[in-house]
Enzyme design. Structure first.
Site, PDB file in Angstrom:
ATOM      1  N   HIS A 159       0.827  -1.200   0.000  1.00  0.00           N
ATOM      2  CA  HIS A 159       0.000   0.000   0.000  1.00  0.00           C
ATOM      3  C   HIS A 159       0.867   1.258   0.000  1.00  0.00           C
ATOM      4  O   HIS A 159       0.532   2.269  -0.591  1.00  0.00           O
ATOM      5  CB  HIS A 159      -0.887  -0.018   1.240  1.00  0.00           C
ATOM      6  CG  HIS A 159      -2.208   0.566   0.962  1.00  0.00           C
ATOM      7  ND1 HIS A 159      -3.327  -0.195   0.803  1.00  0.00           N
ATOM      8  CD2 HIS A 159      -2.581   1.836   0.751  1.00  0.00           C
ATOM      9  CE1 HIS A 159      -4.337   0.590   0.520  1.00  0.00           C
ATOM     10  NE2 HIS A 159      -3.912   1.845   0.483  1.00  0.00           N
ATOM     11  N   ARG A 167     -10.760  -6.908 -11.919  1.00  0.00           N
ATOM     12  CA  ARG A 167     -10.665  -7.950 -10.880  1.00  0.00           C
ATOM     13  C   ARG A 167     -11.897  -7.804  -9.999  1.00  0.00           C
ATOM     14  O   ARG A 167     -12.117  -6.734  -9.426  1.00  0.00           O
ATOM     15  CB  ARG A 167      -9.418  -7.733 -10.029  1.00  0.00           C
ATOM     16  CG  ARG A 167      -8.101  -8.031 -10.716  1.00  0.00           C
ATOM     17  CD  ARG A 167      -6.972  -7.882  -9.707  1.00  0.00           C
ATOM     18  NE  ARG A 167      -5.700  -8.350 -10.211  1.00  0.00           N
ATOM     19  CZ  ARG A 167      -4.747  -7.555 -10.678  1.00  0.00           C
ATOM     20  NH1 ARG A 167      -4.928  -6.251 -10.719  1.00  0.00           N
ATOM     21  NH2 ARG A 167      -3.602  -8.052 -11.102  1.00  0.00           N
ATOM     22  N   ARG A 214     -13.369 -10.197 -15.211  1.00  0.00           N
ATOM     23  CA  ARG A 214     -12.861 -11.520 -14.850  1.00  0.00           C
ATOM     24  C   ARG A 214     -13.735 -12.105 -13.743  1.00  0.00           C
ATOM     25  O   ARG A 214     -14.047 -11.417 -12.767  1.00  0.00           O
ATOM     26  CB  ARG A 214     -11.414 -11.402 -14.364  1.00  0.00           C
ATOM     27  CG  ARG A 214     -10.826 -12.746 -13.983  1.00  0.00           C
ATOM     28  CD  ARG A 214      -9.362 -12.645 -13.662  1.00  0.00           C
ATOM     29  NE  ARG A 214      -9.125 -12.083 -12.340  1.00  0.00           N
ATOM     30  CZ  ARG A 214      -7.917 -11.892 -11.826  1.00  0.00           C
ATOM     31  NH1 ARG A 214      -6.844 -12.182 -12.537  1.00  0.00           N
ATOM     32  NH2 ARG A 214      -7.765 -11.388 -10.634  1.00  0.00           N
ATOM     33  N   CYS A 246      -2.193  -8.602 -19.217  1.00  0.00           N
ATOM     34  CA  CYS A 246      -2.792  -7.809 -18.138  1.00  0.00           C
ATOM     35  C   CYS A 246      -2.041  -7.950 -16.812  1.00  0.00           C
ATOM     36  O   CYS A 246      -2.467  -7.401 -15.809  1.00  0.00           O
ATOM     37  CB  CYS A 246      -4.263  -8.152 -17.962  1.00  0.00           C
ATOM     38  SG  CYS A 246      -4.525  -9.823 -17.372  1.00  0.00           S
ATOM     39  N   ASN A 291       1.786 -12.210 -13.840  1.00  0.00           N
ATOM     40  CA  ASN A 291       2.116 -12.373 -12.412  1.00  0.00           C
ATOM     41  C   ASN A 291       2.103 -13.852 -12.041  1.00  0.00           C
ATOM     42  O   ASN A 291       3.028 -14.356 -11.417  1.00  0.00           O
ATOM     43  CB  ASN A 291       1.107 -11.643 -11.520  1.00  0.00           C
ATOM     44  CG  ASN A 291       0.931 -10.197 -11.894  1.00  0.00           C
ATOM     45  OD1 ASN A 291       1.776  -9.625 -12.558  1.00  0.00           O
ATOM     46  ND2 ASN A 291      -0.175  -9.583 -11.493  1.00  0.00           N
ATOM     47  N   ARG A 347       5.157 -16.374  -5.913  1.00  0.00           N
ATOM     48  CA  ARG A 347       5.224 -14.937  -6.165  1.00  0.00           C
ATOM     49  C   ARG A 347       5.272 -14.104  -4.887  1.00  0.00           C
ATOM     50  O   ARG A 347       5.574 -12.911  -4.917  1.00  0.00           O
ATOM     51  CB  ARG A 347       4.072 -14.480  -7.076  1.00  0.00           C
ATOM     52  CG  ARG A 347       2.699 -14.518  -6.468  1.00  0.00           C
ATOM     53  CD  ARG A 347       1.613 -14.370  -7.528  1.00  0.00           C
ATOM     54  NE  ARG A 347       1.010 -13.045  -7.571  1.00  0.00           N
ATOM     55  CZ  ARG A 347      -0.115 -12.753  -8.216  1.00  0.00           C
ATOM     56  NH1 ARG A 347      -0.748 -13.663  -8.922  1.00  0.00           N
ATOM     57  NH2 ARG A 347      -0.610 -11.547  -8.205  1.00  0.00           N
ATOM     58  N   GLU A 396      -2.218 -18.367 -17.500  1.00  0.00           N
ATOM     59  CA  GLU A 396      -1.465 -18.230 -16.250  1.00  0.00           C
ATOM     60  C   GLU A 396      -0.682 -19.483 -15.864  1.00  0.00           C
ATOM     61  O   GLU A 396       0.167 -19.423 -14.994  1.00  0.00           O
ATOM     62  CB  GLU A 396      -2.428 -17.898 -15.098  1.00  0.00           C
ATOM     63  CG  GLU A 396      -3.082 -16.538 -15.254  1.00  0.00           C
ATOM     64  CD  GLU A 396      -4.071 -16.236 -14.148  1.00  0.00           C
ATOM     65  OE1 GLU A 396      -3.796 -15.324 -13.362  1.00  0.00           O
ATOM     66  OE2 GLU A 396      -5.121 -16.905 -14.089  1.00  0.00           O
TER      67      GLU A 396
HETATM   68  C1  PEP Z   1      -1.803 -12.247 -13.182  1.00  0.00           C
HETATM   69  O1  PEP Z   1      -1.678 -13.329 -12.591  1.00  0.00           O
HETATM   70  O2  PEP Z   1      -0.944 -11.756 -13.923  1.00  0.00           O
HETATM   71  C2  PEP Z   1      -3.033 -11.449 -12.994  1.00  0.00           C
HETATM   72  C3  PEP Z   1      -3.264 -10.365 -13.692  1.00  0.00           C
HETATM   73  O3  PEP Z   1      -3.887 -11.878 -12.021  1.00  0.00           O
HETATM   74  P1  PEP Z   1      -3.718 -11.579 -10.447  1.00  0.00           P
HETATM   75  O4  PEP Z   1      -2.530 -10.684 -10.272  1.00  0.00           O
HETATM   76  O5  PEP Z   1      -5.002 -10.975 -10.022  1.00  0.00           O
HETATM   77  O6  PEP Z   1      -3.497 -12.971  -9.932  1.00  0.00           O
HETATM   78 MG    MG Z   2      -3.411 -14.251 -11.650  1.00  0.00          MG
END
Ligand code: PEP
Ligand code: MG
Length: 578
Positions: free
Chosen positions: A195, A303, A340, A510, A462, A473, A439
């Site tokens: 944040h 999201r 989504r 994205c 991500n 991650r 993903e």
């Molecule tokens: C991703 O995984 O790149 C994505 C956009 O989804 P999130 O970050 O919400 O998991």
């Molecule tokens: Mg994701």
């Protein structure tokens, strides 16, 4: 004479500043306990604590009023969270008990109880509680600040660069609210997606994070703080040559900022006229002002988790319909809006729905897997989206899809949702485009099969990075391995693009990577021209794209895919940008 020292870190907001250091070494929460009160002073200390509690609430209210309308509502939710802690009867009574029983001064009782709570949240091995831990620390600091007049100290910070272990989001808001202008921040804490990093971006303060053992350096008086993506460093005791170099760099940087402003209202196209579409990622609310100034082509990723997280039970169809419609209506009728479906599980939990503990929650029940096992919840959401999509260019996207059977089953439930809406005589979009997030490795390998059954792909870098590299991650221990520029990630993306091209299907990106200058160059070289990113990255992305030659970029695609490691990849991209 002292030698010049260059310390590397990661950046939250880009900038170049030079100036005097304000070293904030004071620890407010975990100092040792010293004073023991006389019985006669106990009442007085409790009164001091109550006064500080009130002052803390008032200052939060002031903050809320002064930032209302100027900052995104979502970013201000933190104030509500802190108000709730100040009103928490158990926290307050624990502090009072400690003053009475342990005979501690108010400051010390606040520190003791706050530390107890912080430890409690730390011991819960769940990343979700990291924010709670920070919130309670921040609140504790605020009360102590009101007891020992800590905030007086902040005035000395005006026009200086703050060097600290950690500063809290509401402290930063407070400083800003007092009209104190911080030139820059250097800190030990390294949460690039925290944040605090989001606020630093919103307040446009050049911020460098992740400087280990920050107080082991001799900071001297003047430093150069360079939080540009390429350098991301702080320079202590710069020599004359470096100072001169920075005068030039600063001039260039200011020119670049001017260019970004100038390009804000121009079309997003390359020098040779190739059109690129820039979309915004939306997680909570969306400010109409953002849409007006950033001019995104639509939403590339809405999201929906936050809407579920904010509620105390699963939101019903009507509630969701209102929220989705409210966001959709902020755009022109033809703008592409990708909603989504719920991506819950792993790091994203709902307070009112207990999920089973799993050894590997990132490999467990999340995304579409959850929706398919909880069909009523899924159908309710699909109905709300279908209604908000009526007469609009809204599309549906499924997260975390691994097998083709999941896509088919989700589509069956989508048909069921449409039938229910028809029976209920509600308006909805019959012909809606369907896409999947890319993903996980299995969908990469099967992209040609999926391309025959979907309308579009959106690459979630991500998670894709996490699953291709088998690197959590959120883990701090392997964070250096979590690198989206690893050629394995780039090869996967190129592979997916090729499969999609075979069937004429669109590919967008994205994940966070899409807003990064280097990644934009890489994606364009692969022919990916639809990018969705956080609002704060859009104007810089537009300006960068306007400086590139699309046809020439294609030359670097093969070079990138033949790289042996991410270092080589980054070198090629940085050289290209420069
Ligand atoms: C991703 O995984 O790149 C994505 C956009 O989804 P999130 O970050 O919400 O998991
Ligand atoms: Mg994701």
């Amino acid at each position: 004479m002292r030698k010049m020292e260059v310390i590397k870190g990661s950046f939250a907001f880009e900038g170049i500043v030079t100036g005097e250091v304000f070293l904030d070494k004071k620890k407010y929460i975990d100092e040792g306990i010293t004073a023991i009160l006389d019985e006669k002073d106990v009442e007085n200390e409790i009164e001091r604590f109550e006064r500080a509690l009130e002052l803390s609430k008032e200052s939060l209210e002031d903050l809320r009023t002064s930032f209302a309308g100027k900052m995104n509502e979502h970013d201000l939710e933190i104030i509500t969270a802190h108000m709730m802690i100040l009103d928490d009867p158990i926290y307050v009574s624990d502090i009072k008990k400690s003053i009475k029983k342990d005979k501690l001064r108010a400051e010390e009782a606040v520190k003791l109880i706050t530390t107890k709570y912080v430890k409690m949240f730390k011991n819960i091995q769940n990343p979700e509680y990291r924010q709670k831990e920070l919130d309670i620390k921040d609140v504790g600091k605020r009360i102590v600040g009101n007891l020992d007049k800590r905030f007086e100290d902040w005035k000395k910070l005006d026009g200086k660069i703050l060097v600290t272990e950690e500063i809290f989001p509401t402290e930063l808001l407070n400083i800003y609210h007092l009209g104190i202008k911080i030139k820059g921040i250097v800190m030990e804490y390294g949460g690039e997606t925290s944040h605090l990093a989001i606020l630093a971006k919103a307040l446009e303060i050049p911020t460098l994070m992740g400087i280990k053992n920050i107080f082991s350096y001799n900071w001297g008086k003047d430093i150069i703080l360079d939080t540009t993506e390429i350098n991301s460093c702080v320079i202590i005791e710069p020599d004359e040559k470096t100072k001169k170099e920075y005068e030039n760099l600063l001039e260039k940087f200011e020119l670049k900022k001017e260019e970004i402003k100038r390009d804000a209202n121009l079309p997003t196209e390359t020098l040779d006229g190739e059109k690129v579409s820039l979309y915004i990622n939306v997680s909570g609310d969306l400010d109409s002002e953002e849409v007006r100034t950033l001019k995104p082509d639509g939403i590339g990723l809405l999201r929906t988790e936050l809407l579920y997280m904010k509620n105390t039970s699963f939101p019903d169809e009507e509630n969701q319909f209102k929220v989705y419609s409210g966001i959709v209506e902020k755009f022109d009728k033809d703008s592409s809006i990708i909603i989504r479906t719920l991506d819950i599980g792993a790091d994203k939990q709902l307070p009112y729905f207990k999920m089973k503990n799993e050894t590997n929650s990132f490999l467990g029940l999340r995304g579409i897997r959850f929706s398919l096992q909880n069909q009523d919840i899924f159908i309710t959401q699909l109905k709300a989206i279908l209604r908000a999509a009526y007469n609009r260019n809204v599309k549906i996207m499924y997260p975390m899809v691994t097998n083709i059977s999941e896509l088919r089953e989700a589509n069956k439930l989508l048909e069921r949702a449409k039938e229910e809406l028809k029976e209920e005589n509600k308006l909805y979009k019959e012909e809606i485009e369907i896409g999947v997030m890319i993903e996980v490795p299995s969908i990469v390998m099967m992209a040609d099969v999926f391309a025959q059954e979907v309308d579009f792909f959106s690459i979630g870098t991500n998670d894709l990075t996490q699953y291709i590299l088998a690197t959590d991650r959120l883990s701090e221990t392997v964070s250096s391995m979590y690198d989206c520029y690893n050629p394995a990630v780039l090869r996967s993306i190129a592979f997916v693009k090729k499969a999609a091209d075979l069937y004429g299907k669109k590919v967008s990106v994205c994940g966070e990577m899409a807003g990064d200058a280097k990644a934009i160059v890489a994606f364009l070289s692969m022919g990916i021209k639809d990018l969705s990113m956080v609002g704060t990255s859009i104007l810089a992305a537009r300006s960068l794209i306007r400086s590139l030659n699309y046809d020439k970029l294609k030359e670097i695609k093969e070079k990138l895919l033949l790289c042996h490691d991410s270092k080589e990849v980054k070198e090629i991209l940085i050289k290209y940008i420069n």
